[in-house]
Design a protein around this motif. Structure first.
Motif, PDB file in Angstrom:
ATOM      1  N   MET A 102       0.848  -1.179   0.000  1.00 20.86           N
ATOM      2  CA  MET A 102       0.000   0.000   0.000  1.00 20.86           C
ATOM      3  C   MET A 102       0.896   1.246   0.000  1.00 20.86           C
ATOM      4  O   MET A 102       1.961   1.251   0.600  1.00 20.86           O
ATOM      5  CB  MET A 102      -0.903   0.011   1.219  1.00 20.86           C
ATOM      6  N   VAL A 103       0.390   2.249  -0.661  1.00 20.73           N
ATOM      7  CA  VAL A 103       1.119   3.506  -0.801  1.00 20.73           C
ATOM      8  C   VAL A 103       0.204   4.627  -0.320  1.00 20.73           C
ATOM      9  O   VAL A 103      -0.975   4.653  -0.641  1.00 20.73           O
ATOM     10  CB  VAL A 103       1.506   3.746  -2.284  1.00 20.73           C
ATOM     11  N   ARG A 104       0.747   5.532   0.455  1.00 26.91           N
ATOM     12  CA  ARG A 104      -0.029   6.674   0.956  1.00 26.91           C
ATOM     13  C   ARG A 104       0.103   7.817  -0.041  1.00 26.91           C
ATOM     14  O   ARG A 104       1.209   8.274  -0.330  1.00 26.91           O
ATOM     15  CB  ARG A 104       0.511   7.100   2.318  1.00 26.91           C
ATOM     16  N   ILE A 105      -1.033   8.288  -0.596  1.00 25.73           N
ATOM     17  CA  ILE A 105      -0.989   9.404  -1.529  1.00 25.73           C
ATOM     18  C   ILE A 105      -2.081  10.414  -1.200  1.00 25.73           C
ATOM     19  O   ILE A 105      -3.056  10.107  -0.512  1.00 25.73           O
ATOM     20  CB  ILE A 105      -1.110   8.961  -3.004  1.00 25.73           C
ATOM     21  N   VAL A 106      -1.892  11.628  -1.695  1.00 22.11           N
ATOM     22  CA  VAL A 106      -2.855  12.708  -1.537  1.00 22.11           C
ATOM     23  C   VAL A 106      -3.367  13.065  -2.930  1.00 22.11           C
ATOM     24  O   VAL A 106      -2.570  13.318  -3.839  1.00 22.11           O
ATOM     25  CB  VAL A 106      -2.206  13.947  -0.880  1.00 22.11           C
ATOM     26  N   PHE A 107      -4.679  13.078  -3.095  1.00 20.05           N
ATOM     27  CA  PHE A 107      -5.271  13.413  -4.383  1.00 20.05           C
ATOM     28  C   PHE A 107      -5.490  14.919  -4.479  1.00 20.05           C
ATOM     29  O   PHE A 107      -6.104  15.522  -3.601  1.00 20.05           O
ATOM     30  CB  PHE A 107      -6.593  12.664  -4.568  1.00 20.05           C
ATOM     31  N   ASP A 108      -4.974  15.505  -5.559  1.00 19.51           N
ATOM     32  CA  ASP A 108      -5.164  16.924  -5.815  1.00 19.51           C
ATOM     33  C   ASP A 108      -6.375  17.168  -6.715  1.00 19.51           C
ATOM     34  O   ASP A 108      -6.902  18.274  -6.756  1.00 19.51           O
ATOM     35  CB  ASP A 108      -3.907  17.507  -6.484  1.00 19.51           C
ATOM     36  N   LYS A 109      -6.785  16.133  -7.444  1.00 21.37           N
ATOM     37  CA  LYS A 109      -7.936  16.190  -8.338  1.00 21.37           C
ATOM     38  C   LYS A 109      -8.749  14.920  -8.134  1.00 21.37           C
ATOM     39  O   LYS A 109      -8.206  13.902  -7.709  1.00 21.37           O
ATOM     40  CB  LYS A 109      -7.476  16.233  -9.802  1.00 21.37           C
ATOM     41  N   PRO A 110     -10.047  14.964  -8.469  1.00 22.95           N
ATOM     42  CA  PRO A 110     -10.819  13.720  -8.400  1.00 22.95           C
ATOM     43  C   PRO A 110     -10.216  12.683  -9.352  1.00 22.95           C
ATOM     44  O   PRO A 110      -9.707  13.025 -10.419  1.00 22.95           O
ATOM     45  CB  PRO A 110     -12.218  14.130  -8.872  1.00 22.95           C
TER      46      PRO A 110
END
Length: 60
Positions: free
Chosen positions: A1-9
């Motif tokens: 698993m990778v932790r990411i932040v979405f800037d767009k849908p």
């Protein structure tokens, strides 16, 4: 698993289940599969979360 932040849908379908679509909201921070993270970053919809920024470097 990778932790990411979405800037767009972003919508992603797992390759083994193409009839399923997972929708991620802009501004959300999620643990996602590596394949999803790679696709989202390539599409410009997300950025990887830097684990060291919150917890320091490992081995200290």
């Amino acid at each position: 698993m990778v932790r990411i932040v979405f800037d767009k849908p972003f919508r992603w379908s797992p390759p083994e289940r193409p009839k399923i679509t997972i929708a991620y909201r802009a501004g959300g921070e999620y643990n996602v599969r590596a394949a999803c993270a790679d696709d989202a970053v390539s599409a410009g919809a997300a950025r990887r979360r830097d684990a060291e920024a919150e917890h320091g470097t490992t081995g200290d």
